[in-house]
Each structure stands twice: as C-alpha cells, then as structure tokens.
Design a protein around this motif. Sequence first.
Motif, short mmCIF file in Angstrom:
data_model
loop_
_atom_site.label_atom_id
_atom_site.label_comp_id
_atom_site.label_asym_id
_atom_site.label_seq_id
_atom_site.Cartn_x
_atom_site.Cartn_y
_atom_site.Cartn_z
N ALA A 1 -21.09 -33.15 23.58
CA ALA A 1 -21.90 -32.08 24.18
C ALA A 1 -21.23 -30.73 23.98
O ALA A 1 -21.90 -29.73 23.67
CB ALA A 1 -22.11 -32.36 25.66
N ASN A 2 -19.91 -30.67 24.11
CA ASN A 2 -19.20 -29.41 23.95
C ASN A 2 -19.26 -28.90 22.52
O ASN A 2 -19.39 -27.70 22.27
CB ASN A 2 -17.75 -29.58 24.40
CG ASN A 2 -17.61 -29.79 25.89
OD1 ASN A 2 -18.48 -29.36 26.66
ND2 ASN A 2 -16.56 -30.46 26.32
N LEU A 3 -19.15 -29.81 21.56
CA LEU A 3 -19.29 -29.41 20.16
C LEU A 3 -20.66 -28.81 19.90
O LEU A 3 -20.80 -27.76 19.26
CB LEU A 3 -19.04 -30.61 19.24
CG LEU A 3 -17.61 -31.16 19.21
CD1 LEU A 3 -17.58 -32.50 18.49
CD2 LEU A 3 -16.67 -30.17 18.52
N ALA A 4 -21.70 -29.47 20.42
CA ALA A 4 -23.06 -28.97 20.23
C ALA A 4 -23.27 -27.64 20.94
O ALA A 4 -23.86 -26.71 20.38
CB ALA A 4 -24.06 -30.02 20.72
N ASP A 5 -22.80 -27.54 22.19
CA ASP A 5 -22.99 -26.32 22.97
C ASP A 5 -22.33 -25.11 22.32
O ASP A 5 -22.79 -23.97 22.50
CB ASP A 5 -22.44 -26.50 24.39
CG ASP A 5 -23.26 -27.47 25.22
OD1 ASP A 5 -24.39 -27.80 24.80
OD2 ASP A 5 -22.78 -27.90 26.28
N ASN A 6 -21.22 -25.35 21.61
CA ASN A 6 -20.48 -24.24 20.99
C ASN A 6 -20.81 -24.05 19.52
O ASN A 6 -20.19 -23.21 18.86
CB ASN A 6 -18.98 -24.47 21.15
CG ASN A 6 -18.51 -24.26 22.58
OD1 ASN A 6 -18.18 -23.15 22.98
ND2 ASN A 6 -18.50 -25.33 23.37
N GLY A 7 -21.76 -24.83 19.00
CA GLY A 7 -22.16 -24.68 17.61
C GLY A 7 -21.07 -25.03 16.62
O GLY A 7 -21.03 -24.48 15.51
N VAL A 8 -20.17 -25.95 17.01
CA VAL A 8 -19.10 -26.39 16.11
C VAL A 8 -19.60 -27.60 15.34
O VAL A 8 -19.84 -28.66 15.92
CB VAL A 8 -17.82 -26.74 16.91
CG1 VAL A 8 -16.74 -27.29 15.98
CG2 VAL A 8 -17.32 -25.51 17.66
N ASP A 9 -19.76 -27.45 14.02
CA ASP A 9 -20.42 -28.50 13.24
C ASP A 9 -19.53 -29.10 12.15
O ASP A 9 -20.02 -29.83 11.28
CB ASP A 9 -21.70 -27.94 12.60
CG ASP A 9 -21.44 -26.76 11.67
OD1 ASP A 9 -20.26 -26.41 11.46
OD2 ASP A 9 -22.42 -26.18 11.16
N ASN A 10 -18.23 -28.83 12.20
CA ASN A 10 -17.33 -29.38 11.18
C ASN A 10 -16.41 -30.45 11.74
O ASN A 10 -15.34 -30.72 11.20
CB ASN A 10 -16.51 -28.27 10.52
CG ASN A 10 -15.57 -27.58 11.49
OD1 ASN A 10 -15.82 -27.56 12.69
ND2 ASN A 10 -14.50 -26.99 10.98
N VAL A 11 -16.82 -31.08 12.86
CA VAL A 11 -16.01 -32.11 13.51
C VAL A 11 -16.75 -33.44 13.49
O VAL A 11 -17.92 -33.51 13.87
CB VAL A 11 -15.68 -31.74 14.98
CG1 VAL A 11 -14.91 -32.88 15.66
CG2 VAL A 11 -14.88 -30.44 15.04
N THR A 12 -16.07 -34.48 13.04
CA THR A 12 -16.55 -35.86 13.16
C THR A 12 -15.73 -36.53 14.24
O THR A 12 -14.50 -36.60 14.14
CB THR A 12 -16.42 -36.62 11.84
OG1 THR A 12 -17.23 -35.98 10.84
CG2 THR A 12 -16.89 -38.07 11.99
N LEU A 13 -16.42 -37.01 15.28
CA LEU A 13 -15.73 -37.63 16.42
C LEU A 13 -16.02 -39.12 16.44
O LEU A 13 -17.17 -39.54 16.36
CB LEU A 13 -16.22 -36.98 17.72
CG LEU A 13 -15.68 -37.54 19.04
CD1 LEU A 13 -14.16 -37.47 19.09
CD2 LEU A 13 -16.29 -36.78 20.21
N VAL A 14 -14.96 -39.92 16.53
CA VAL A 14 -15.07 -41.38 16.50
C VAL A 14 -14.42 -41.94 17.76
O VAL A 14 -13.32 -41.54 18.13
CB VAL A 14 -14.38 -41.96 15.26
CG1 VAL A 14 -14.58 -43.47 15.21
CG2 VAL A 14 -14.90 -41.31 13.99
#
Length: 362
Positions: free
Chosen positions: A246-259
């Motif tokens: 949710a934090n990645l989406a809320d901040n528009g950070v799109d270069n992270v793959t989370l596993v």
Amino acid sequence: MSRPSFDPSTYAAQLEEKVTRLRELLAPFQPPAPEVFESPREHYRLRAEFRLWREGEERFYAMFAAGDKHTPILLEDFPVASQRINQLMPRLKAGWQASPALSFKLFQAEFLTTLAGDALVTLAYHRPLDADWQRAAEALAADLGVSLVGRARGQRIVIGRDYVEEALDVAGRTFRYRQPEGAFTQPNGEVNRKMLAWALDALGQRQDDLMELYCGNGNFTLPLATRVRRVLATEISKASVSAALANLADNGVDNVTLVRLSAEELTQALNEVRPFRRLAGIDLKGYAFGTLFVDPPRAGMDTDTCELARRFPRILYISCNPETLAANLAQLQDTHRVVRCALFDQFPYTHHMESGVLLERR
C-alpha cells in the motif's frame, strides 16, 4: 515494557556511554568515528503499551519493574511518549471509567501515534466484546478523534482504520506510510527520520539495483528506491507486506518488487537450493545488484545470509543490537571494510541503541 529512568539532565552522559560502547564493540573492524544522531529529550516515543491496574472501582495505567509483575508503577502521564499519547491518556481513562461496557474486564491499553498527528488506540479484554461494547467504543473513538481496535480471545473489532498514517520528510521529499496496528514500526519518529536521511546519503545515487532484506512496511524501501534502478525487497510478515505494498502504491514508487519470503528463504532461492512459487515470474539473474540493505531483528543475520552478503560490493546495515552487528561484521571483515558508521539514539535512557554501518568490498 519497563518504564525508562527518565531524567533529561542525564541525557548527554548516557549518550556518551553508548558512543563509547559502540566504539569498543566495533574497534576490531577499524571503523571511522561514528556519526551520532541525538533524540529529543522527551516526548519522543510514538507508541506505548500499558497494563491496567485496578484499585477499588478505578483502573490505572501501570508499568512494572523488570522481574516484578506484582508491584505496579501507577501512571497519570508518560513523559517519554508523544504529546499526542499524553493528551489521550486522561481522556481515554475518563472514557472507560464512565462506561461499564468499556471498563468491564479491560486489562490493557495500547497507543500508536505518528509525527503527522494520527492516533490509534487498542483496548484488550478478558471477555467477549458485544454490541454494547461496540456502541460505547464508537462514541469514545469519535470523542477522542482516533481509530480504535478492540481485542478479545478470537475477536478483533476495528472502529475507523486498523493503521495510522505517517508523513516523513527525507531529502526534500515527503513519504507517506501506513503503519498497521500490531505490526512493527520505528518507535522514535524524529530519530527514524534522521536514520532514513543517513541511509539515503550513505547509499548515494546508483545506476544499479538494490536488494533489501527484512523490509517491514517499507520504512527504508521508499526513499532508497529513489536512488537506484530497481529494488528487490523481502519481508515475511503478512501485515507488513500488505502495508508495504500500500505504501509503495500511495507514494507512486514503481521500481520495487516485493516478495513475501524470509531472508533465509531468499538465500536458498539465490543459491538454487530449491524453488519458491512466490518467485515465479521474477528473473533473479536479471538484476545487477550493487548494494544489499539489511535491517534485521535483534538476532542479526544468520550465517547463510552473511555468506550471501559477501557477494555484494556494498552492504548497508542498520542494527538494533550492536552485539549481533559485531558478530556479523566478524564474519564479513575478510571481504568487506567499514567505511561509515553511525549511532542513532532511538531508545534514550535505556541501554538499547540503533546503529548503522556501510561496508565496501576490499
């Protein structure tokens, strides 16, 4: 949770003791002098947990000395906690005192707040929560201006949100975080902000990729992702993974793959010991990792993860336990040297400390 010995006049001396202790622990690895980041002297802790002690018809906030669960220290306020917690404490107490539905078999109260001013209260009970409790809790939450969670065996009732929202300014950009109830968050917000800025500066601007282990809710992930090409991050806690996404989406950070994998499992995957379905579609060999970032639990990195770390040109390590940090550095010192070192006073008036090192391959 034991109450810290709170005396702001002793702050400078206790911080110097921590600096000396960190220097001694890391001396075998010949680090540079640590950069020292102080804490506010009071109202620095953003979360607090209290048992409730009953005397007559009244319940009090209580803490206990280590090893003594029978002699309560009764509290009306808590100077190390945030101003928001101290404002809420008497109003919450008045709320449960005025309501049998709220006070009956209530045994614990927890507060989670943010520098941005958000707050969540958790009330824990030794009895089932019914419709009367919910009506009273909804009225109390509205009056206090907080979200509220009620917990009992097999029950979790959420009034409002089950997280608080934080906003941290780091290197000229504001990052917004959801911090879930019951999940780990950094307790000292001001020191956390300094820690993020130090980690970002230590990483620098990179043209390669970053691997992050133990990413939690993305506390470090968000700012670090702005300085690299791509990030592969791992975390095992479902609640933290959900918050991080949710934090990645809320901040528009799109270069992270989370596993959702543990550090040990990712090590097995990279060593091709066994495959993991959660890594399906992820080309591990396609990454050009230049830096490993780790913020492990108090136990530090296990032996296999330390061996994995050797593969990276740079290791950025945040530690909440200098003893296990020193043990990990002993395993890494023949391949890496410490080029930066920092002490972050997350826990004033206690022996605990947070530290950070940047290692580069020899």
